[in-house]
Design a protein around this motif. Sequence first.
Motif, PDB file in Angstrom:
ATOM      1  N   TYR A  48      21.227  -1.602  23.043  1.00  0.00           N
ATOM      2  CA  TYR A  48      19.964  -1.284  22.635  1.00  0.00           C
ATOM      3  C   TYR A  48      20.114  -2.629  21.355  1.00  0.00           C
ATOM      4  CZ  TYR A  48      19.772   3.577  23.925  1.00  0.00           C
ATOM      5  OH  TYR A  48      19.143   4.668  24.935  1.00  0.00           O
ATOM      6  N   HIS A  49      18.634  -2.332  20.504  1.00  0.00           N
ATOM      7  CA  HIS A  49      19.002  -3.710  19.390  1.00  0.00           C
ATOM      8  C   HIS A  49      17.867  -2.419  17.884  1.00  0.00           C
ATOM      9  CE1 HIS A  49      17.824  -7.204  16.718  1.00  0.00           C
ATOM     10  NE2 HIS A  49      16.815  -6.036  16.934  1.00  0.00           N
ATOM     11  N   ILE A  50      19.146  -2.273  17.219  1.00  0.00           N
ATOM     12  CA  ILE A  50      18.609  -1.664  16.294  1.00  0.00           C
ATOM     13  C   ILE A  50      17.483  -2.169  15.009  1.00  0.00           C
ATOM     14  CG2 ILE A  50      19.818  -0.066  14.213  1.00  0.00           C
ATOM     15  CD1 ILE A  50      22.194   0.424  16.092  1.00  0.00           C
ATOM     16  N   ASP A  51      16.385  -1.872  14.514  1.00  0.00           N
ATOM     17  CA  ASP A  51      15.736  -2.504  13.478  1.00  0.00           C
ATOM     18  C   ASP A  51      16.100  -2.469  12.199  1.00  0.00           C
ATOM     19  OD1 ASP A  51      13.033  -4.281  13.678  1.00  0.00           O
ATOM     20  OD2 ASP A  51      13.481  -3.468  12.077  1.00  0.00           O
ATOM     21  N   GLY A  52      16.736  -2.829  11.298  1.00  0.00           N
ATOM     22  CA  GLY A  52      17.132  -2.327   9.853  1.00  0.00           C
ATOM     23  C   GLY A  52      15.842  -2.257   9.036  1.00  0.00           C
ATOM     24  N   CYS A  53      15.380  -2.396   9.374  1.00  0.00           N
ATOM     25  CA  CYS A  53      13.713  -2.635   8.270  1.00  0.00           C
ATOM     26  C   CYS A  53      12.387  -2.454   8.390  1.00  0.00           C
ATOM     27  CB  CYS A  53      13.830  -4.199   7.741  1.00  0.00           C
ATOM     28  SG  CYS A  53      13.293  -4.102   6.807  1.00  0.00           S
ATOM     29  N   ILE A  54      11.850  -2.754   9.136  1.00  0.00           N
ATOM     30  CA  ILE A  54      10.307  -3.031   8.743  1.00  0.00           C
ATOM     31  C   ILE A  54      10.017  -1.427   9.027  1.00  0.00           C
ATOM     32  CG2 ILE A  54       8.054  -3.518   9.104  1.00  0.00           C
ATOM     33  CD1 ILE A  54       9.246  -6.349   9.276  1.00  0.00           C
ATOM     34  N   HIS A  55       8.796  -1.310   7.914  1.00  0.00           N
ATOM     35  CA  HIS A  55       8.474   0.755   8.851  1.00  0.00           C
ATOM     36  C   HIS A  55       7.462   0.125   8.067  1.00  0.00           C
ATOM     37  CE1 HIS A  55      12.357   1.640   7.179  1.00  0.00           C
ATOM     38  NE2 HIS A  55      12.688   2.320   8.504  1.00  0.00           N
ATOM     39  N   TRP A  56       6.871  -0.678   7.192  1.00  0.00           N
ATOM     40  CA  TRP A  56       5.516  -1.313   7.063  1.00  0.00           C
ATOM     41  C   TRP A  56       5.872  -2.530   6.166  1.00  0.00           C
ATOM     42  CZ3 TRP A  56       7.138   3.382   3.754  1.00  0.00           C
ATOM     43  CH2 TRP A  56       6.516   3.467   3.083  1.00  0.00           C
ATOM     44  N   LEU A  57       4.760  -3.301   6.714  1.00  0.00           N
ATOM     45  CA  LEU A  57       4.462  -4.944   5.728  1.00  0.00           C
ATOM     46  C   LEU A  57       3.376  -4.660   5.624  1.00  0.00           C
ATOM     47  CD1 LEU A  57       6.229  -7.740   5.977  1.00  0.00           C
ATOM     48  CD2 LEU A  57       5.018  -8.038   7.802  1.00  0.00           C
ATOM     49  N   VAL A  58       3.355  -5.197   4.815  1.00  0.00           N
ATOM     50  CA  VAL A  58       1.904  -5.028   3.511  1.00  0.00           C
ATOM     51  C   VAL A  58       1.946  -7.088   3.589  1.00  0.00           C
ATOM     52  CG1 VAL A  58       0.732  -5.407   1.359  1.00  0.00           C
ATOM     53  CG2 VAL A  58       2.211  -3.860   1.461  1.00  0.00           C
ATOM     54  N   GLN A 466      10.260  -7.978  -9.235  1.00  0.00           N
ATOM     55  CA  GLN A 466       9.234  -7.271  -9.175  1.00  0.00           C
ATOM     56  C   GLN A 466       9.027  -5.843  -9.540  1.00  0.00           C
ATOM     57  OE1 GLN A 466       4.989  -9.023  -8.100  1.00  0.00           O
ATOM     58  NE2 GLN A 466       6.080 -10.885  -8.633  1.00  0.00           N
ATOM     59  N   PRO A 467       8.532  -4.747  -9.565  1.00  0.00           N
ATOM     60  CA  PRO A 467       9.177  -3.444  -8.681  1.00  0.00           C
ATOM     61  C   PRO A 467       8.176  -3.655  -7.965  1.00  0.00           C
ATOM     62  CG  PRO A 467       8.095  -3.202 -10.937  1.00  0.00           C
ATOM     63  CD  PRO A 467       8.582  -4.791 -10.819  1.00  0.00           C
ATOM     64  N   PRO A 468       7.921  -2.565  -7.115  1.00  0.00           N
ATOM     65  CA  PRO A 468       9.062  -1.436  -6.327  1.00  0.00           C
ATOM     66  C   PRO A 468      10.112  -2.732  -5.182  1.00  0.00           C
ATOM     67  CG  PRO A 468       7.790  -0.723  -4.612  1.00  0.00           C
ATOM     68  CD  PRO A 468       7.131  -1.738  -6.169  1.00  0.00           C
ATOM     69  N   GLY A 469      10.090  -4.236  -5.510  1.00  0.00           N
ATOM     70  CA  GLY A 469      10.509  -4.557  -4.524  1.00  0.00           C
ATOM     71  C   GLY A 469      10.042  -4.481  -3.078  1.00  0.00           C
ATOM     72  N   GLY A 470      10.477  -5.032  -1.931  1.00  0.00           N
ATOM     73  CA  GLY A 470      10.170  -5.412  -0.570  1.00  0.00           C
ATOM     74  C   GLY A 470       9.879  -6.355  -0.609  1.00  0.00           C
ATOM     75  N   LEU A 471       9.682  -6.733   0.893  1.00  0.00           N
ATOM     76  CA  LEU A 471       9.271  -7.459   1.769  1.00  0.00           C
ATOM     77  C   LEU A 471       8.313  -8.456   0.953  1.00  0.00           C
ATOM     78  CD1 LEU A 471      10.320  -6.416   5.247  1.00  0.00           C
ATOM     79  CD2 LEU A 471      11.202  -7.954   4.357  1.00  0.00           C
ATOM     80  N   PRO A 472       6.728  -8.107   0.338  1.00  0.00           N
ATOM     81  CA  PRO A 472       6.008  -8.924   0.332  1.00  0.00           C
ATOM     82  C   PRO A 472       6.231  -9.400  -1.220  1.00  0.00           C
ATOM     83  CG  PRO A 472       5.224  -6.372   0.608  1.00  0.00           C
ATOM     84  CD  PRO A 472       6.512  -6.585   1.126  1.00  0.00           C
ATOM     85  N   VAL A 473       7.363  -8.842  -2.008  1.00  0.00           N
ATOM     86  CA  VAL A 473       7.708  -9.333  -3.519  1.00  0.00           C
ATOM     87  C   VAL A 473       8.665 -10.608  -3.154  1.00  0.00           C
ATOM     88  CG1 VAL A 473       8.976  -9.199  -5.551  1.00  0.00           C
ATOM     89  CG2 VAL A 473       7.486  -7.476  -4.413  1.00  0.00           C
TER      90      VAL A 473
END
Length: 495
Positions: A48-58, A466-473
Motif C-alpha cells: 500500500y502507499h500511505i498518504d501522510g498529509c493532504i486532506h484538503w489543499l487550499v 502564520q497561524p494555523p500553518g498548513g501547506l498554503p502558508v
Amino acid sequence: MKKVVIIGGGIAGLSAGIFAQKNGFESIILEKNSNLGGQCTGWNRQGYHIDGCIHWLVGTKEKTPINELWTTVGALDGVEIFHPESFFYFEYDNFTVDIPRDVDLLRASWLELSPEDKDEIENLYNCIKKLQFFEMPTEKPTDLMNFMEKIKLIISMKDIGTIMKKYGKMNLKEYAKKFKHTALREVLGSFLPEGYSASFVLFTLAAFTKGQASIPYGGSKALALRMQERYLSLGGSIEASCEAVELTIDNNKVKQVICNNEKIFKGDYFIAACDSYEFYERLLKGKYPDTFFQKRYQNPKDYPLSSQILIALGYEGKLDEFPFSLSFPINSFEIHKKPINRLTINQYNHEPSFAPDGHTLIICNISQRYSDYEAWNVLYKDTKAYNQEKTKIGQSVLRAMETRFSQMEGKLKVLDVVTPKTYERYCNAYQGAFMSFIPTVRGKMMEHTGRVKGLKNIFLSGQWLQPPGGLPVAVVTGKDTIMRICKQEKKLFIK
Ligand SMILES: Cc1cc2nc3c(=O)[nH]c(=O)nc-3n(C[C@H](O)[C@H](O)[C@H](O)COP(=O)(O)OP(=O)(O)OC[C@H]3O[C@@H](n4cnc5c(N)ncnc54)[C@H](O)[C@@H]3O)c2cc1C
C-alpha cells in the motif's frame, strides 16, 4: 552570484529554493531526511502507499492567486484534482449529517433535518457565501507593502472583518450550541479539534464549497516530488540526509551551517525552513529569543498545537459507495486514559495505485494535544511499551471498524500507526505538531516576518509564520522570504 543556503526541504524550503533560483541566486537545500517534502509525505507498507498529509489543499481552484502560486512551483502543473462530493459525513444517533460541496445543498439538507434551526442555518449559509469571495493573499507579505497596497488589502477584507469580529472571538463549541438539533451541534462542535475559533470553520467551509480545498491526484508525496523536480530543473542543488546542527555566527551575520555529517555550507543568506523551535532553541541555541514565539510557547492554553495519531489500514475490497470521509461513533476505547468515542476515516478508493488490485487504503486520524504529547513522550522512552501501545491502538481501531462495517470483518489489516513522536522524530516538529498555532478565541492571529533581531542574513520560513500553518502558508512564506532577500539586495523580485 549570491548563495542562499536553505535548511529544511519541506514545502516551504522547496518554495524558497524555487524562487531563489528564479531570482538569480545560487541555492542549496539541506534536508535531514533522505526524502524531501517534510510533513507533506507518503510511504509504502505491505503493498500500500500511505498518504501522510493532504486532506484538503487550499489552492485547487483554477485562476485563483494561490492556485497560480502552486502551479508556478510545479505542484499542480497539469495535475488532475479529486473533488470529494462531501467534506465529510457525520453519523450521530440515527442521523447522518452531510457537508456537501454545494452550499445550497448544504442549506437545504440541514433545513430538512432541523427546520427549527432555520435562522442559524441561514446565517451560516450567508457567511459561507460572503467568505467564498475571500482569496488567500499571495502577492506580497504585508511588511513589504506600501501604504496604498495596505489600504487596498484592508478594503478587500471589509466583509471578512465583520465575520471575524463576530466569529473570531467565538469558540467553536460555543458556536455549535447556537444550533438546537443535537446532530448539528455535534457535527459543528467536532468539525475541528477542540480550541479552534468558529471563524476557522466558516473559512474552511467557504473554501471547500467553492472548490478551493480539494485533493490533487497522486497525493502528498507526488506533490512534493513535482516541486523537487521543478527546483532541480531550475538548477538548484539538494543535500539530503544532512541535518543542520550548528550555525557559525560572526559580526551579526551567519557565515556557515555545520551538519551532522560534518559537511559545512557557507552562504550569503540562510533560510531556516524548518520548525521554529528547532531554529531558535537548537540552531540559534536560545541566544536570539523572539517574543512572538516565546509568548506562544509559554502559553499553550491560548496558543495550542495540534498533533495526531494516524492509523493506516488496508482493506481487502473496494469502497465504491463510500464517501471519502466519514465520522462515526464507536464503543469507546482509551488512549492514555482518555476515552475515544468517535473515529474519522478517509478512504482512498479514488487512488487505485495506493493499494494492491481490488484493495483500498483507509486512514484514520485521532487528534492529540499537549497532555497527550507529554504521555507519548514518557512512553517513548520505553521502546517495548511504546510499540505495544501503538499495536493496541491499531487493533482497537480495526475492531471498531469491523463493528461498524460488518462487511469489513476479517478483511482489514493494520499497516502502520504514527504518533506525535513520529512527527517529532521525522521532521523535528515541536511537540509533534502538524500545523502551526491554532486560531483560538484568546490567541492573536498575527503573522511573523521571519526576520531575526540581531542577525541580518538569516530568515525563518514555513508554516510557523502564520497561524494555523498548513501547506498554503508553507508555499507562500517560502516565496515571501525570497522577496525579502530580493528587497535587501535591491533586486526586482521575479514571480
Ligand atoms: C497527517 C498530516 C495531515 C496534514 N493535512 C494537511 C492538509 O490536508 N492540508 C494542509 O494544508 N496541510 C496539512 N498538513 C500540514 C502540512 O503538511 C504542513 O503545514 C506543511 O507541510 C509544513 O511545511 P513546512 O515546509 O513549513 O514544514 P515541514 O514540512 O516540517 O518541513 C521542514 C523540513 O525541515 C527538515 N528539518 C528540520 N530540522 C532540520 C535540520 N536541523 N536540518 C535539516 N533539515 C531539517 C524536516 O525534516 C522537514 O523536511 C498536514 C500535516 C500532517 C502531518
